[in-house]
Each structure stands twice: as structure tokens, then as C-alpha cells.
Scaffold this motif. Structure first.
Motif, PDB file in Angstrom:
ATOM      1  N   ALA A  57       0.841  -1.204   0.000  1.00 59.34           N
ATOM      2  CA  ALA A  57       0.000   0.000   0.000  1.00 59.34           C
ATOM      3  C   ALA A  57       0.874   1.252   0.000  1.00 59.34           C
ATOM      4  CB  ALA A  57      -0.932  -0.006   1.200  1.00 59.34           C
ATOM      5  N   ARG A  58       1.973   1.217   0.751  1.00 57.53           N
ATOM      6  CA  ARG A  58       2.908   2.339   0.784  1.00 57.53           C
ATOM      7  C   ARG A  58       3.521   2.569  -0.606  1.00 57.53           C
ATOM      8  NH1 ARG A  58       5.401   4.323   5.392  1.00 57.53           N
ATOM      9  NH2 ARG A  58       4.568   2.527   6.502  1.00 57.53           N
ATOM     10  N   LYS A  59       3.863   1.486  -1.290  1.00 61.38           N
ATOM     11  CA  LYS A  59       4.446   1.584  -2.632  1.00 61.38           C
ATOM     12  C   LYS A  59       3.439   2.183  -3.625  1.00 61.38           C
ATOM     13  CE  LYS A  59       6.439  -1.285  -6.255  1.00 61.38           C
ATOM     14  NZ  LYS A  59       6.722  -2.644  -6.700  1.00 61.38           N
ATOM     15  N   ILE A  60       2.195   1.727  -3.559  1.00 58.95           N
ATOM     16  CA  ILE A  60       1.144   2.264  -4.431  1.00 58.95           C
ATOM     17  C   ILE A  60       0.939   3.750  -4.163  1.00 58.95           C
ATOM     18  CG2 ILE A  60      -1.330   2.164  -4.959  1.00 58.95           C
ATOM     19  CD1 ILE A  60      -1.130  -0.892  -4.356  1.00 58.95           C
ATOM     20  N   ALA A  61       0.945   4.141  -2.887  1.00 63.23           N
ATOM     21  CA  ALA A  61       0.765   5.549  -2.526  1.00 63.23           C
ATOM     22  C   ALA A  61       1.920   6.401  -3.055  1.00 63.23           C
ATOM     23  CB  ALA A  61       0.646   5.693  -1.019  1.00 63.23           C
ATOM     24  N   ARG A  62       3.126   5.886  -2.993  1.00 71.33           N
ATOM     25  CA  ARG A  62       4.283   6.643  -3.520  1.00 71.33           C
ATOM     26  C   ARG A  62       4.194   6.810  -5.022  1.00 71.33           C
ATOM     27  NH1 ARG A  62       8.392   3.665   0.249  1.00 71.33           N
ATOM     28  NH2 ARG A  62       8.330   5.056   2.044  1.00 71.33           N
ATOM     29  N   GLU A  63       3.613   5.834  -5.720  1.00 73.96           N
ATOM     30  CA  GLU A  63       3.442   5.960  -7.169  1.00 73.96           C
ATOM     31  C   GLU A  63       2.408   7.029  -7.511  1.00 73.96           C
ATOM     32  OE1 GLU A  63       2.342   2.087  -8.525  1.00 73.96           O
ATOM     33  OE2 GLU A  63       4.316   1.238  -8.140  1.00 73.96           O
ATOM     34  N   LYS A  64       1.326   7.102  -6.718  1.00 75.39           N
ATOM     35  CA  LYS A  64       0.248   8.053  -7.008  1.00 75.39           C
ATOM     36  C   LYS A  64       0.544   9.460  -6.501  1.00 75.39           C
ATOM     37  CE  LYS A  64      -2.196   5.014  -9.040  1.00 75.39           C
ATOM     38  NZ  LYS A  64      -2.366   5.051 -10.472  1.00 75.39           N
ATOM     39  N   CYS A  65       1.310   9.581  -5.423  1.00 75.06           N
ATOM     40  CA  CYS A  65       1.701  10.882  -4.866  1.00 75.06           C
ATOM     41  C   CYS A  65       3.212  10.865  -4.663  1.00 75.06           C
ATOM     42  CB  CYS A  65       1.003  11.136  -3.532  1.00 75.06           C
ATOM     43  SG  CYS A  65      -0.776  11.212  -3.625  1.00 75.06           S
ATOM     44  N   PRO A  66       4.003  10.991  -5.740  1.00 72.13           N
ATOM     45  CA  PRO A  66       5.448  10.763  -5.660  1.00 72.13           C
ATOM     46  C   PRO A  66       6.237  11.797  -4.861  1.00 72.13           C
ATOM     47  CG  PRO A  66       4.848  11.544  -7.832  1.00 72.13           C
ATOM     48  CD  PRO A  66       3.572  11.328  -7.081  1.00 72.13           C
ATOM     49  N   THR A  87      -2.374   8.716   4.153  1.00 72.76           N
ATOM     50  CA  THR A  87      -2.400  10.174   4.192  1.00 72.76           C
ATOM     51  C   THR A  87      -0.999  10.708   3.960  1.00 72.76           C
ATOM     52  OG1 THR A  87      -4.188  10.045   5.812  1.00 72.76           O
ATOM     53  CG2 THR A  87      -3.092  12.164   5.571  1.00 72.76           C
ATOM     54  N   THR A  88      -0.869  11.609   3.005  1.00 67.83           N
ATOM     55  CA  THR A  88       0.384  12.302   2.718  1.00 67.83           C
ATOM     56  C   THR A  88       0.095  13.800   2.799  1.00 67.83           C
ATOM     57  OG1 THR A  88       0.038  12.495   0.341  1.00 67.83           O
ATOM     58  CG2 THR A  88       1.054  10.459   1.128  1.00 67.83           C
ATOM     59  N   PRO A  89       1.118  14.640   2.832  1.00 65.48           N
ATOM     60  CA  PRO A  89       0.847  16.089   2.832  1.00 65.48           C
ATOM     61  C   PRO A  89       0.089  16.548   1.582  1.00 65.48           C
ATOM     62  CG  PRO A  89       3.103  15.672   3.472  1.00 65.48           C
ATOM     63  CD  PRO A  89       2.539  14.368   3.014  1.00 65.48           C
ATOM     64  N   ALA A  90       0.269  15.857   0.464  1.00 62.91           N
ATOM     65  CA  ALA A  90      -0.343  16.276  -0.797  1.00 62.91           C
ATOM     66  C   ALA A  90      -1.722  15.671  -1.040  1.00 62.91           C
ATOM     67  CB  ALA A  90       0.573  15.910  -1.959  1.00 62.91           C
ATOM     68  N   LYS A 105      -9.144   9.175  -4.377  1.00 57.66           N
ATOM     69  CA  LYS A 105      -7.975  10.031  -4.215  1.00 57.66           C
ATOM     70  C   LYS A 105      -8.474  11.452  -3.975  1.00 57.66           C
ATOM     71  CE  LYS A 105      -3.735  11.672  -6.342  1.00 57.66           C
ATOM     72  NZ  LYS A 105      -2.870  11.637  -7.518  1.00 57.66           N
ATOM     73  N   GLU A 106      -8.021  12.025  -2.861  1.00 58.32           N
ATOM     74  CA  GLU A 106      -8.453  13.372  -2.493  1.00 58.32           C
ATOM     75  C   GLU A 106      -7.203  14.234  -2.353  1.00 58.32           C
ATOM     76  OE1 GLU A 106     -10.058  15.434   1.569  1.00 58.32           O
ATOM     77  OE2 GLU A 106     -10.774  13.427   1.093  1.00 58.32           O
ATOM     78  N   ASN A 107      -7.110  15.306  -3.120  1.00 60.16           N
ATOM     79  CA  ASN A 107      -5.978  16.224  -3.017  1.00 60.16           C
ATOM     80  C   ASN A 107      -6.172  17.090  -1.796  1.00 60.16           C
ATOM     81  OD1 ASN A 107      -4.702  15.290  -5.325  1.00 60.16           O
ATOM     82  ND2 ASN A 107      -5.959  16.599  -6.621  1.00 60.16           N
ATOM     83  N   ARG A 108      -5.102  17.320  -1.048  1.00 55.99           N
ATOM     84  CA  ARG A 108      -5.184  18.087   0.192  1.00 55.99           C
ATOM     85  C   ARG A 108      -4.672  19.511   0.042  1.00 55.99           C
ATOM     86  NH1 ARG A 108      -2.718  14.897   4.999  1.00 55.99           N
ATOM     87  NH2 ARG A 108      -3.924  16.401   6.164  1.00 55.99           N
ATOM     88  N   LYS A 109      -4.008  19.818  -1.032  1.00 60.48           N
ATOM     89  CA  LYS A 109      -3.452  21.170  -1.205  1.00 60.48           C
ATOM     90  C   LYS A 109      -4.424  22.075  -1.872  1.00 60.48           C
ATOM     91  CE  LYS A 109       1.391  20.076  -1.170  1.00 60.48           C
ATOM     92  NZ  LYS A 109       2.652  20.120  -1.858  1.00 60.48           N
TER      93      LYS A 109
END
Length: 109
Positions: A57-66, A87-90, A105-109
């Protein structure tokens, strides 16, 4: 009316994208109260049902929000759908824990 139909269509698409678990599997981790030992048992039961582990899941998240580091990753469920909420900052992602597909996928910025 048009807005309601578009929201309904989005819900149907999201519901169809995730792979559901059976009602019996879902009930296995809902028959509990809030004692710590019961909560641990619930978490173990959910872990048994997933095919995508925390590192995948961490790897998939890094691909979608690099460009963003991961702040938080949790295994959750809603109705008969088990997913990883990352959850990432972006952005905030919901990744199906059975199939690995992106549910939301929800953008946070």
C-alpha cells in the motif's frame, strides 16, 4: 437533479471498483466491543483478509503521490470493503486491500 445523478454515478463506480468481502467475513470483526484485546482480535481478523499488505500500500501511494512522504497509513473498512487509508501532505488515498486498486484520491493542497 443533474448533480444528484452525477454523485450517484460516482458512488456506483467507486462501489464497483473495490472488491468486496463476504458478509460472514465482515461479521467476524464486527462482533466486538472496545476492550483492547477485542480490538487486537479485530485487527488480526482484518489482516487475515487482506491481499495487499502495508508495504505494498505504501508503494502504491508513492506511485500516485510521488513528491510527498507518508504521514499515516491505516487499515479500515466500510460496509464490506476493506481498504488502506494513506495520508500524505499532498493527498489522501483509499487503496482496496484486496485488489490494490485506488478507490478514492483526495488532493489536500
Amino acid at each position: 437533479m443533474r448533480r444528484i445523478l452525477s454523485l450517484l454515478a460516482c458512488f456506483v463506480i467507486v462501489a464497483a471498483a473495490g472488491e468486496n468481502i463476504t458478509p460472514q467475513e465482515h461479521n467476524r470483526f464486527h462482533n466486538s466491543n472496545h476492550r483492547p484485546t477485542i480490538r487486537l482480535q479485530k485487527e488480526r481478523t482484518m489482516q487475515e483478509l487482506v491481499r495487499i499488505d502495508r508495504s505494498q500500500a505504501r508503494k502504491i501511494a508513492r506511485e500516485k503521490c510521488p513528491d510527498a512522504g507518508i504521514e499515516k497509513i491505516e487499515l479500515r473498512h466500510r460496509n464490506r470493503l476493506i481498504y488502506w487509508q494513506v495520508t500524505t501532505p499532498a493527498c489522501r488515498l483509499k487503496i482496496d486491500a484486496v485488489s490494490g486498486s485506488i478507490i478514492e484520491k483526495e488532493n489536500r493542497k
